[in-house]
Design an enzyme around this catalytic site. Sequence first.
Site, PDB file in Angstrom:
ATOM      1  N   TRP A   1       0.852  -1.180   0.000  1.00 37.54           N
ATOM      2  CA  TRP A   1       0.000   0.000   0.000  1.00 37.54           C
ATOM      3  C   TRP A   1       0.895   1.240   0.000  1.00 37.54           C
ATOM      4  O   TRP A   1       1.850   1.332   0.775  1.00 37.54           O
ATOM      5  CB  TRP A   1      -0.873  -0.034   1.249  1.00 37.54           C
ATOM      6  CG  TRP A   1      -1.840   1.080   1.424  1.00 37.54           C
ATOM      7  CD1 TRP A   1      -2.660   1.630   0.481  1.00 37.54           C
ATOM      8  CD2 TRP A   1      -2.106   1.769   2.635  1.00 37.54           C
ATOM      9  NE1 TRP A   1      -3.418   2.612   1.050  1.00 37.54           N
ATOM     10  CE2 TRP A   1      -3.112   2.726   2.371  1.00 37.54           C
ATOM     11  CE3 TRP A   1      -1.605   1.680   3.949  1.00 37.54           C
ATOM     12  CZ2 TRP A   1      -3.624   3.584   3.343  1.00 37.54           C
ATOM     13  CZ3 TRP A   1      -2.115   2.528   4.917  1.00 37.54           C
ATOM     14  CH2 TRP A   1      -3.111   3.472   4.608  1.00 37.54           C
TER      15      TRP A   1
ATOM     16  N   ASP B   1      -0.792  -6.008   9.271  1.00 32.16           N
ATOM     17  CA  ASP B   1      -1.781  -5.020   8.860  1.00 32.16           C
ATOM     18  C   ASP B   1      -3.009  -5.819   8.431  1.00 32.16           C
ATOM     19  O   ASP B   1      -2.971  -6.530   7.427  1.00 32.16           O
ATOM     20  CB  ASP B   1      -1.250  -4.178   7.697  1.00 32.16           C
ATOM     21  CG  ASP B   1      -2.209  -3.054   7.315  1.00 32.16           C
ATOM     22  OD1 ASP B   1      -1.844  -2.231   6.463  1.00 32.16           O
ATOM     23  OD2 ASP B   1      -3.336  -3.012   7.858  1.00 32.16           O
TER      24      ASP B   1
ATOM     25  N   LYS C   1     -13.328  -1.302   5.748  1.00 27.35           N
ATOM     26  CA  LYS C   1     -13.952  -2.087   4.678  1.00 27.35           C
ATOM     27  C   LYS C   1     -14.926  -3.115   5.216  1.00 27.35           C
ATOM     28  O   LYS C   1     -16.033  -3.234   4.715  1.00 27.35           O
ATOM     29  CB  LYS C   1     -12.885  -2.819   3.850  1.00 27.35           C
ATOM     30  CG  LYS C   1     -12.112  -1.931   2.891  1.00 27.35           C
ATOM     31  CD  LYS C   1     -11.086  -1.100   3.575  1.00 27.35           C
ATOM     32  CE  LYS C   1     -10.068  -0.513   2.641  1.00 27.35           C
ATOM     33  NZ  LYS C   1      -9.120   0.329   3.404  1.00 27.35           N
TER      34      LYS C   1
END
Lengths: 407, 428
Positions: A136, A217, A253
Amino acid sequence: MASDSVFAAVVRAPEDPILGVTVAYNKDTSPNKLNLGVGAYRTEEGKPLVLNVVRRAEQILVNDESRVKEYLGITGLADFNKLSAKLILGADSPAIQDNRVTTVQCLSGTGSLRVGAEFLARHYHEKTICIPNPTWGNHPKIFNLAGLSVKTYRYYDPATKGLDFQGLLEDLGAAPSGAIVLLHACAHNPTGVDPTLEQWEQIRQLIRSKQLLPFFDSAYQGFASGSLDADAESVRMFVADGGECLAAQSYAKNMGLYGERVGALSIVCKAADVASRVESQLKLVIRPMYSNPPIHGASIVAAILKDSEMYREWTVELKAMADRILSMRQQLFEALSARGTPGDWSHIIKQIGMFTFTGLNSEQVAFMTKEYHIYMTSDGRISMAGLSSRTVPHLADAIHAAVTRST
Amino acid sequence: MALWNAVASRLARQRSWTAGVGSSRALSSWWHSVEPAPKDPILGVTEAFLADPSPDKVNVGVGAYRDDNGKPVVLECVREAERRIAGSMNMEYLPMGGSVKMVEETLKLAYGDNSEFIKDKRVAAVQALSGTGACRLFAEFQKRFRPESQIYIPVPTWSNHHNIWRDAQVPQRTYHYYHAESRGLDFASLMDDVKNAPSGSFFLLHACAHNPTGVDPSEEQWREISQQFKAKGHFALFDMAYQGFASGDPERDAKSIRIFLEDGHFIGIAQSYAKNMGLYGQRVGCLSVLCEDEKQAVAVKSQLQMIARPMYSNPPVHGALIVSTILGDPELKQLWLKEVKGMADRIIGMRTALRENLENLGSSLSWKHITEQIGMFCYSGMTPEQVDRLTKEFHIYMTRNGRISMAGVTTGNVRYLANAIHVVTEST
């Protein structure tokens, strides 16, 4: 007259590569435009989705007259923290039972990573963090600003569009002893390529043997496979061996709480008193950053996680989102096969989670944006969540054209 | 789904793998040398208060408003805004700079409804995580773009100010502010410090209702400060956490800022809605920097966003939505103004009551500073030892610098509080 502004020499910063995509998309007036940039879920109708169970939780909160908006403590909502730890580590996790886990509410995944990184930069003996290549876009910035030194390890193999497992093992094997290792718990962003469980086990053994420190993560728990437990297996494997690790969780999300900025940082320690001291130091990182975290989103999460019926409803809605994404993968793969688009596109259905690393280069991406009004990041990453049955053909046409045009 | 089943069965096999395989050796924790951190001096007070079982306990520690029954308050305008919002909004990411609508309304409060600076788009502004977040963004921005600079901070100040600039790695200096003998402003020394600081220094100013002392410069004094700032080319960052809360009138509470704007300074402002809209836990605020022109404002805003992105990506939407719903609706805005005045008036009333009670008890000390100071806090002048006695003997909780949160004072406890203060201060 006061002199010139002291900031007269400040130059304009470049657009954030990910968030800048949506900015560009919004400016486009074409009716066919498609936003496959930022990873926010969209329904079949292309609309943002607020989960039913989230709406229910919101109503409960707004109807509860006794609720106030006082400051949370520095570490946030206690219920939320306990429930979040259980969610990622498992309700029966011995680490939780032994009180060896400290969990602090943070601002979504970004905030959890930043607070964890700041803590490590201050208190951990090794300032190197190894991050996968690619990762990311915001990861290196977070760690650099926190004061860590960022190295990469091989991860994605462009030839197979899968995992470069040998490269990964070699690079982690060569890392300085004690180095921090960033691991995507599931649904790797941007590639969608995850290790198998057997590969995770090997990674675990290597990490433990070199005394590397895992920092997970977890931004897609439940979103990747549709199962909350399956998507946490990598983290639980590491906790099960009794070692220490950090885990950053996001509810952006999987609960659709994007803008509410809800997340948690858990640090699994060897002993309870250590966890307690660690927590006190985390507070010193947080207080001068924003004092205490926002209450609203965490209250929604806590309301859902603590009520078994709402929890169940959540898992059903979550699986539906994951299933729609799987279906989009299947449809895009079939559409490209039907067009006879040159190349092997099976990675579309092998990769997992919100994103597909298409393998398209930045030039092809620019072409697709210009000619087909398709917005995506220049590394070829598309957000499957932005697709629908209606728009798959348009995307397939664009990919086909990009791949077959002569340069 | 086939994929799910495949994963589930791998899970079942995996369980037997990890038991006893490659478990890490019994090493000591990575964190064995981590020291327990000291408790935050302000927030630690409330923790201690909560743990106290005494029925007489009084919390005049943390600065959160309480009504006359000692209860936290959710403003009516906020409840109404929440009712309108609930169920009707999506929760998409805000842009990195936050809610445009909320920021627009917030700038009007600080710069004036008809501010030319807003019209000319000269204000670089981003939504921030309340006042703390706004200060931190500025500190990081200052470090990045004026790395040679320091920050001048008043003595005393909110303790977290020191933490913020320290963590941003901006060196700190102090300037005189509070005059202990008079429990007022040490104006002469303040002006000396402003004069003696190197030209172009950065100063942190409390726009109104100074925390923790409640001591504010008069309008005339602000004008003099502004003139001296001009002479030295200093930069002023205003921390405005109590607009509306001090006098009851937001326009009046912004006077210091308006004076500086009239005088042509390029200022920065950190604003918070924690107290004046009671949105504490929602973490809503704004950082703005006045620039020479629109182009520069765009540049500065983009750089502020670059600081926010690796810290929290984008700010929380809920609190911002409450603010923009209220300030964007004339009726709700009027209601808010009325409720803010109500809170300020109650505090002013409690100041009067506390002072009168102490005088009626026959205290030989002067307590006029209680009504001369303004805002949520009163700097009582009590010593740490006296404060400790208040806590041990009377179960009264406040920070050891003698700061009383007037918001925690009620008609129900003001007599008890006055008596306790009288007891510990008379026997000096």
